[in-house]
Design a protein around this motif. Structure first.
Motif, mmCIF file in Angstrom:
data_model
loop_
_atom_site.group_PDB
_atom_site.id
_atom_site.type_symbol
_atom_site.label_atom_id
_atom_site.label_comp_id
_atom_site.label_asym_id
_atom_site.label_seq_id
_atom_site.Cartn_x
_atom_site.Cartn_y
_atom_site.Cartn_z
ATOM 1 N N VAL A 1 0.984 -1.328 -0.007
ATOM 2 C CA VAL A 1 0.205 -0.341 0.273
ATOM 3 C C VAL A 1 0.760 1.713 -0.500
ATOM 4 O O VAL A 1 1.806 1.102 0.961
ATOM 5 N N ILE A 2 0.528 1.952 -0.888
ATOM 6 C CA ILE A 2 1.249 3.540 -1.106
ATOM 7 C C ILE A 2 0.961 4.520 -0.067
ATOM 8 O O ILE A 2 1.860 5.563 0.280
ATOM 9 N N SER A 3 -0.291 4.362 0.252
ATOM 10 C CA SER A 3 -1.017 5.844 0.604
ATOM 11 C C SER A 3 -2.150 5.489 0.817
ATOM 12 O O SER A 3 -3.062 4.624 0.552
ATOM 13 N N LEU A 4 -2.695 5.991 2.085
ATOM 14 C CA LEU A 4 -4.319 5.712 2.280
ATOM 15 C C LEU A 4 -4.562 7.139 2.810
ATOM 16 O O LEU A 4 -3.768 8.387 3.331
ATOM 17 N N ARG A 5 -6.102 8.096 2.528
ATOM 18 C CA ARG A 5 -6.485 9.392 2.777
ATOM 19 C C ARG A 5 -8.315 8.649 2.592
ATOM 20 O O ARG A 5 -8.468 8.247 2.191
ATOM 21 N N ARG A 6 -9.432 9.486 3.852
ATOM 22 C CA ARG A 6 -9.867 10.211 3.309
ATOM 23 C C ARG A 6 -10.452 10.549 2.602
ATOM 24 O O ARG A 6 -10.230 11.677 2.143
ATOM 25 N N LEU A 7 -11.819 10.189 1.751
ATOM 26 C CA LEU A 7 -12.551 10.323 0.890
ATOM 27 C C LEU A 7 -12.732 12.622 1.902
ATOM 28 O O LEU A 7 -14.413 11.927 2.697
ATOM 29 N N SER A 8 -13.263 13.230 1.214
ATOM 30 C CA SER A 8 -14.146 14.460 2.089
ATOM 31 C C SER A 8 -15.860 14.726 1.835
ATOM 32 O O SER A 8 -15.832 13.578 0.795
ATOM 33 N N ASN B 1 -0.488 -1.322 -7.714
ATOM 34 C CA ASN B 1 -1.635 -1.942 -9.102
ATOM 35 C C ASN B 1 -2.398 -1.254 -9.206
ATOM 36 O O ASN B 1 -3.682 -1.559 -10.149
ATOM 37 N N GLY B 2 -3.020 -0.441 -8.412
ATOM 38 C CA GLY B 2 -4.409 0.719 -8.685
ATOM 39 C C GLY B 2 -4.807 1.588 -7.349
ATOM 40 O O GLY B 2 -4.272 1.018 -6.251
ATOM 41 N N GLU B 3 -5.935 1.490 -7.357
ATOM 42 C CA GLU B 3 -6.207 2.590 -6.168
ATOM 43 C C GLU B 3 -8.387 1.256 -6.402
ATOM 44 O O GLU B 3 -9.265 1.068 -7.189
ATOM 45 N N GLU B 4 -8.421 2.293 -5.081
ATOM 46 C CA GLU B 4 -10.072 1.187 -5.096
ATOM 47 C C GLU B 4 -10.574 2.224 -3.424
ATOM 48 O O GLU B 4 -9.784 2.366 -2.141
ATOM 49 N N ILE B 5 -11.844 2.394 -3.210
ATOM 50 C CA ILE B 5 -12.649 2.869 -2.399
ATOM 51 C C ILE B 5 -13.134 1.887 -1.133
ATOM 52 O O ILE B 5 -13.522 0.930 -1.967
ATOM 53 N N LEU C 1 2.359 6.710 4.006
ATOM 54 C CA LEU C 1 1.317 6.163 3.813
ATOM 55 C C LEU C 1 0.374 6.967 4.364
ATOM 56 O O LEU C 1 -0.805 6.997 3.445
ATOM 57 N N LEU C 2 0.203 8.054 5.120
ATOM 58 C CA LEU C 2 -0.896 8.722 5.197
ATOM 59 C C LEU C 2 -0.414 9.965 5.167
ATOM 60 O O LEU C 2 -1.340 11.062 6.370
ATOM 61 N N LYS C 3 0.256 10.441 4.623
ATOM 62 C CA LYS C 3 1.433 11.716 4.172
ATOM 63 C C LYS C 3 -0.281 12.518 3.302
ATOM 64 O O LYS C 3 0.400 13.771 3.127
ATOM 65 N N GLU C 4 -0.910 12.281 2.768
ATOM 66 C CA GLU C 4 -1.804 13.241 1.612
ATOM 67 C C GLU C 4 -3.317 13.062 2.588
ATOM 68 O O GLU C 4 -3.365 13.646 2.281
ATOM 69 N N ASP C 5 -3.169 12.657 4.233
ATOM 70 C CA ASP C 5 -4.205 13.371 4.968
ATOM 71 C C ASP C 5 -3.864 13.445 5.940
ATOM 72 O O ASP C 5 -2.923 12.802 6.843
ATOM 73 N N VAL C 6 -3.912 15.365 6.572
ATOM 74 C CA VAL C 6 -3.185 15.588 7.289
ATOM 75 C C VAL C 6 -3.148 15.128 8.456
ATOM 76 O O VAL C 6 -2.643 14.815 9.317
ATOM 77 N N GLU C 7 -4.758 15.217 8.316
ATOM 78 C CA GLU C 7 -5.174 14.888 10.631
ATOM 79 C C GLU C 7 -4.888 13.583 10.682
ATOM 80 O O GLU C 7 -4.615 13.094 11.911
ATOM 81 N N LEU C 8 -5.191 13.138 9.681
ATOM 82 C CA LEU C 8 -4.394 11.392 10.023
ATOM 83 C C LEU C 8 -2.910 11.185 10.530
ATOM 84 O O LEU C 8 -2.500 10.618 11.394
ATOM 85 N N TYR C 9 -2.267 12.159 9.877
ATOM 86 C CA TYR C 9 -0.892 11.825 9.833
ATOM 87 C C TYR C 9 -0.645 12.179 11.618
ATOM 88 O O TYR C 9 0.005 11.820 11.683
ATOM 89 N N ASN C 10 -0.516 13.312 11.423
ATOM 90 C CA ASN C 10 -0.807 14.102 12.616
ATOM 91 C C ASN C 10 -1.086 13.477 13.915
ATOM 92 O O ASN C 10 -0.460 13.515 15.184
ATOM 93 N N TYR C 11 -2.082 13.206 13.978
ATOM 94 C CA TYR C 11 -2.957 11.864 14.799
ATOM 95 C C TYR C 11 -2.289 10.516 15.189
ATOM 96 O O TYR C 11 -0.861 10.776 16.492
ATOM 97 N N PHE C 12 -1.322 10.132 13.981
ATOM 98 C CA PHE C 12 -0.945 8.777 13.818
ATOM 99 C C PHE C 12 1.083 9.307 14.734
ATOM 100 O O PHE C 12 1.633 8.319 15.109
ATOM 101 N N LYS C 13 1.233 10.258 13.717
ATOM 102 C CA LYS C 13 2.962 11.001 14.408
ATOM 103 C C LYS C 13 3.406 11.140 15.901
ATOM 104 O O LYS C 13 3.988 11.161 16.116
ATOM 105 N N SER C 14 1.730 11.609 16.476
ATOM 106 C CA SER C 14 1.914 12.214 18.302
ATOM 107 C C SER C 14 2.535 10.818 19.597
ATOM 108 O O SER C 14 2.762 11.358 19.621
ATOM 109 N N PHE C 15 2.130 9.683 18.378
ATOM 110 C CA PHE C 15 2.588 8.437 19.339
ATOM 111 C C PHE C 15 4.197 8.243 18.686
ATOM 112 O O PHE C 15 4.384 6.916 19.449
ATOM 113 N N GLU C 16 4.980 8.676 17.594
ATOM 114 C CA GLU C 16 5.862 7.829 17.320
ATOM 115 C C GLU C 16 7.053 8.062 18.595
ATOM 116 O O GLU C 16 7.900 7.182 18.258
ATOM 117 N N SER C 17 7.388 8.754 19.352
ATOM 118 C CA SER C 17 8.068 8.466 20.128
ATOM 119 C C SER C 17 8.118 7.395 21.044
ATOM 120 O O SER C 17 9.171 7.587 21.997
#
Length: 480
Positions: A251-258, A269-273, A289-305
């Motif tokens: 999986v290359i990326s994951l993001r929510r659809l507005s 191999n492609g993308e799917e909803i 994987l989450l960089k295209e969805d800032v809110e998702l990325y920041n949420y999980f980033k907060s646990f990285e340490s």
């Protein structure tokens, strides 16, 4: 038709959750980066022999514990399909030339443990009594933790309140202080004994964890620990029956659809909803994987340490012998000049007649592997490690050098290449990393679930099965 579910990662949590959603009637797609299921709990073949990769035990197999309950829920006929058996003795501990045989039954431990540690009877009785109570209260009842709605918050509070009230003091009591209060004088042998057990179960040392974690680590052996006779991959084959699996599908990326409760999953191999997504890969090491969805990325980033500062170092080999125990925990003074913890966990897997493969695993500090080596230097390091780990094994176990062959060594860089991780399994639950700080497996984002070892219910078959039971309880509530 029900929602489509994407499960990202084909390790323990991925296969368990994929099977759960399939049985609940969802259309499930499981995406796995590598060519096999299992992650660090799987197995591989080399020269016609089977080697278990790293996590070589399945705990919680007694009927009252989560793994047995999950297999029953998922309708997996374990005895028929992969011959999963509980080991007795579960584990042999070897320390200073002495051996301790730990069986799956706590009531058999008292005299053995007292003699092995050289302590009085009463402290051991208290220790085992507390351990039995903690296992019964914390593992035998399906958990419930979700903060999605007022109703789920209320249910989570009242379901967890009895445990909070009963174990608040143990949870906030450092394990080191508890041992000093229990034994009075904690010598190096006692300290090493508990450190060895907490390292292989809680991925941390006694000076960093609380008493509740210490007791759960000690009691792990008593939950029913076993392994499949045909290798760990046979268990994943049984669990994955009837699931749409896509191997070699990173999986290359994951993001929510507005404005929609949907997720866009993109692979090579492609993308799917999808309407629901289960993250079962080490997400804290794959935040890209989450960089295209800032809110998702920041949420999980907060646990990285909170990731573990250690990784695994594993030696795979072949040996001959009349009989070997399934699991052997060696307490050695040889830390290979600080490269390892000095605690070596060896699993022997019988192939045929008197031929065994073995997996020797130990902890290694990640800081020693941070600077990437040039390919030639790295291969030289691996060859050197084969020799020193093999010599360490020969010193501690009665093996004939002519009857043993070191096949390969897996380093943190090996695990990153094949499993997209370098850190050890899970976020260690320490006095600093409290349970309240660890990401829950029911995330704040609707339809996004976390069932991996970096979530609330922790690592291994026992922890991830506990997380799955929680997920199942929450899904039942969502249907109402």
């Amino acid at each position: 038709m029900k929602d489509k579910v994407a499960v990202i990662g084909g390790g323990i949590g991925g296969v368990l959750s994929a099977r759960l959603f399939t049985l609940l009637g969802y259309k499930v797609f499981l995406f796995e980066k590598s060519a096999r299921l299992g992650g660090c709990a799987g197995s591989f073949k080399r020269e016609g022999l089977t080697f278990n990769i790293g996590a070589t035990t399945v705990g919680g197999l007694f009927p009252e514990y989560p793994v047995f309950q999950v297999f029953k829920l998922l309708d997996v006929p374990l005895k028929e399909s992969c011959q999963l058996v509980i080991h007795n003795p579960t584990m042999i501990l070897q320390q200073n030339g002495r051996k301790l045989y730990l069986t799956p039954y706590l009531y058999e431990w008292e005299e053995k443990l007292r003699a092995f540690l050289g302590v009085k009877k009463e402290p051991i009785k208290k220790l085992l009594s507390l351990t039995e109570n903690v296992l019964k209260d914390c593992l035998k009842r399906p958990p419930y933790f979700s903060l999605h709605s007022f109703k789920s918050k209320l249910k989570s509070f009242f379901r967890g309140l009895p445990l909070i009230v009963k174990y608040y003091l143990l949870y906030n009591l450092p394990a080191s202080k508890f041992l000093k209060e229990l034994f009075g004088q904690v010598d190096k042998n006692i300290w090493d004994f508990f450190n060895g057990l907490t390292l292989i179960t809680a991925q941390s040392t006694v000076d960093k964890i609380n008493t509740l974690t210490l007791l759960l680590s000690l009691g792990y052996v008593a939950t029913g620990v076993g392994s499949p006779k045909e290798g760990m991959s046979s268990l994943f084959d049984s669990l994955s029956q009837g699931i749409d699996i896509y191997l070699n599908s990173e999986v290359i990326s994951l993001r929510r659809l507005s404005r929609e409760n949907n997720y866009l999953v993109r692979t090579k191999n492609g993308e799917e909803i999808f309407q629901k997504v289960v993250l079962s890969l080490p997400i804290l090491e794959n935040l890209h994987l989450l960089k295209e969805d800032v809110e998702l990325y920041n949420y999980f980033k907060s646990f990285e340490s909170m990731k573990s500062a250690h990784s695994a170092l594993v030696l795979y080999g072949v040996t001959k012998g009349p009989d070997f125990p399934p699991h052997l925990l060696i307490y050695s003074k040889d830390t290979l000049k600080g490269l390892t913890s000095g605690k070596y966990f060896i699993s022997f897997f019988k192939q045929k007649e008197n031929l065994y493969t073995f997996t020797l695993s130990t902890h290694t500090p990640l800081s020693m592997w941070k600077n990437k080596m040039k390919p030639l230097a790295y291969e030289e390091v691996k060859e050197h490690l084969k020799k020193v780990l093999l010599n360490c094994l020969l010193k501690e176990v009665n093996l004939n050098l002519q009857e043993i062959k070191a096949v390969d060594v897996a380093t943190p860089l090996t695990f990153f290449k094949y499993l997209s991780r370098t850190s050890l399994g899970g976020i260690p639950i320490t006095m600093e990393n409290s349970i309240s700080r660890v990401p829950p497996n029911i995330t704040p984002f609707k339809g996004l679930y976390l069932l991996n070892d970096q979530s609330l219910f922790y690592q291994g078959w026992l922890g991830l099965s506990t997380g799955l039971m929680n997920l199942y309880e929450v899904l039942k509530d969502e249907k109402l």
